[in-house]
Design a protein around this motif. Sequence first.
Motif, short mmCIF file in Angstrom:
data_model
loop_
_atom_site.label_atom_id
_atom_site.label_comp_id
_atom_site.label_asym_id
_atom_site.label_seq_id
_atom_site.Cartn_x
_atom_site.Cartn_y
_atom_site.Cartn_z
N ILE A 80 0.85 -1.18 0.00
CA ILE A 80 0.00 0.00 0.00
C ILE A 80 0.89 1.23 0.00
N ASP A 81 0.47 2.24 -0.79
CA ASP A 81 1.25 3.46 -0.95
C ASP A 81 0.58 4.58 -0.17
N THR A 82 0.91 4.67 1.10
CA THR A 82 0.28 5.66 1.98
C THR A 82 1.05 5.75 3.28
N VAL A 102 15.31 1.38 3.03
CA VAL A 102 15.67 2.79 2.88
C VAL A 102 15.41 3.23 1.44
N LYS A 103 14.56 4.25 1.32
CA LYS A 103 14.16 4.71 -0.03
C LYS A 103 15.04 5.87 -0.44
N LEU A 104 15.63 5.73 -1.62
CA LEU A 104 16.60 6.71 -2.13
C LEU A 104 16.18 7.11 -3.54
N VAL A 132 3.41 -4.27 -6.80
CA VAL A 132 2.75 -2.99 -7.08
C VAL A 132 2.50 -2.31 -5.75
N THR A 133 2.70 -0.99 -5.71
CA THR A 133 2.32 -0.25 -4.51
C THR A 133 1.17 0.66 -4.89
N VAL A 134 0.07 0.51 -4.15
CA VAL A 134 -1.22 1.01 -4.62
C VAL A 134 -1.89 1.87 -3.55
N ALA A 193 6.12 -1.39 -9.20
CA ALA A 193 5.42 -0.35 -9.96
C ALA A 193 4.76 0.63 -8.99
N ALA A 194 5.07 1.92 -9.15
CA ALA A 194 4.52 2.96 -8.28
C ALA A 194 3.76 3.97 -9.13
N SER A 195 3.19 4.96 -8.42
CA SER A 195 2.35 5.96 -9.11
C SER A 195 1.22 5.25 -9.87
N ILE A 196 0.58 4.33 -9.15
CA ILE A 196 -0.55 3.57 -9.70
C ILE A 196 -1.81 4.41 -9.54
N ARG A 197 -2.58 4.54 -10.60
CA ARG A 197 -3.76 5.42 -10.55
C ARG A 197 -5.08 4.67 -10.62
N HIS A 198 -5.07 3.45 -11.18
CA HIS A 198 -6.33 2.73 -11.38
C HIS A 198 -6.07 1.23 -11.47
N PRO A 223 9.67 2.34 -10.63
CA PRO A 223 9.25 3.13 -11.80
C PRO A 223 7.86 3.71 -11.55
N PHE A 224 7.66 4.99 -11.93
CA PHE A 224 6.40 5.70 -11.66
C PHE A 224 5.52 5.69 -12.91
N ILE A 225 4.58 4.76 -12.96
CA ILE A 225 3.76 4.61 -14.17
C ILE A 225 2.88 5.83 -14.43
N GLY A 226 2.12 6.24 -13.42
CA GLY A 226 1.12 7.29 -13.62
C GLY A 226 1.73 8.61 -14.07
N ARG A 227 2.87 8.95 -13.48
CA ARG A 227 3.47 10.25 -13.84
C ARG A 227 4.00 10.24 -15.27
N ILE A 228 4.34 9.05 -15.79
CA ILE A 228 4.74 8.97 -17.20
C ILE A 228 3.51 9.09 -18.09
N VAL A 234 4.58 -1.79 2.62
CA VAL A 234 4.11 -0.39 2.61
C VAL A 234 5.19 0.48 1.98
N THR A 235 4.77 1.46 1.19
CA THR A 235 5.70 2.51 0.75
C THR A 235 5.19 3.85 1.24
N THR A 236 6.13 4.68 1.65
CA THR A 236 5.81 6.06 2.02
C THR A 236 6.76 6.97 1.25
N ASN A 237 6.44 8.23 1.24
CA ASN A 237 7.37 9.23 0.68
C ASN A 237 7.15 10.53 1.43
N PRO A 238 8.02 11.53 1.26
CA PRO A 238 7.86 12.78 2.03
C PRO A 238 6.51 13.46 1.79
N SER A 239 5.98 13.39 0.57
CA SER A 239 4.67 14.00 0.30
C SER A 239 3.58 13.32 1.11
N LEU A 240 3.62 11.99 1.17
CA LEU A 240 2.58 11.24 1.89
C LEU A 240 2.66 11.49 3.39
N ILE A 241 3.88 11.59 3.93
CA ILE A 241 4.04 11.88 5.36
C ILE A 241 3.57 13.30 5.65
O1 G3P Z 1 5.08 5.60 -4.64
C1 G3P Z 1 5.17 6.77 -5.39
C2 G3P Z 1 3.83 7.36 -5.55
O2 G3P Z 1 3.38 7.79 -4.30
C3 G3P Z 1 3.71 8.46 -6.51
O3 G3P Z 1 2.38 8.50 -6.85
O4 G3P Z 1 0.29 9.46 -7.67
O5 G3P Z 1 2.06 10.93 -6.63
O6 G3P Z 1 2.40 9.95 -8.87
P1 G3P Z 1 1.75 9.79 -7.54
#
Ligand code: G3P
Length: 216
Positions: free
Chosen positions: A5-7, A82-84, A182-184, A162-167, A128-133, A25-32
């Motif tokens: 889960i990506d949150t 550790v995410k880099l 997949v992280t969703v 696979a990250a940046s999953i939208r659907h 790899p960030f699918i949605g942003r591509i 689980v994946t997190t990133n600075p935006s999600l935190i």
């Molecule tokens: O795991 C990376 C992901 O959070 C980015 O997703 O929707 O911000 O492109 P998004």
Amino acid sequence: MELYIDTANLDEIKQAHDMGVLDGVTTNPSLIAKEGVDYNKRITEICEVVRGPVSAEVIATEYDGMIAEGRVAAKIADNIVVKLPCTVDGLRACKTFADEGVKTNLTLCFQPLQAMMVAKAGAFLVSPFIGRIDDIAEDGMELIRQIRAIYDNFGFETKVLAASIRHPKHVVECALVGCDVVTVPFNVIQQFMQHPLTDNGLAKFLADYKKAFGGS
Ligand code: G3P
């Protein structure tokens, strides 16, 4: 295929965990930042719920800072990854952590050579960030296919996450091309078990049974 889960939202993580099939689980600075909580405290809380890999991203952009932050994060729990970022400094930090036995997730991957380089450096995961591509009118799934082929050609053991999953269609396509993980986002996970024919069929089964045998 593994499901993360990506949150950084603890309630969403607990609900997804309760489904019984959550692998990490994946997190990133935006999600935190969205949660408005202390980074290490939230990562600690997440690790108390999920025993699979939990990615904690560094804020530093220079090698020394990445190493310092990553070492602190790695001490939080034994399932920390550790995410880099996929930069030269991130690559160097990835190699250092790999030599120390610390797992890494190399994020913000947008082209196949970034994925090849981080695999050579011993990354545990590449993201790899699918949605942003897709957002820039390119084909995010093509990147997944290219990375899969490169890793298979040379036997790289780095897992493709696979990250940046939208659907849900992103997830189906990832499964079909052999993506490892997949992280969703939670709102997309919630759609996985939904189909109107399931709901209609269930309603009809129950109505038929009630008609035949009564009951409320
Ligand atoms: O795991 C990376 C992901 O959070 C980015 O997703 O929707 O911000 O492109 P998004």
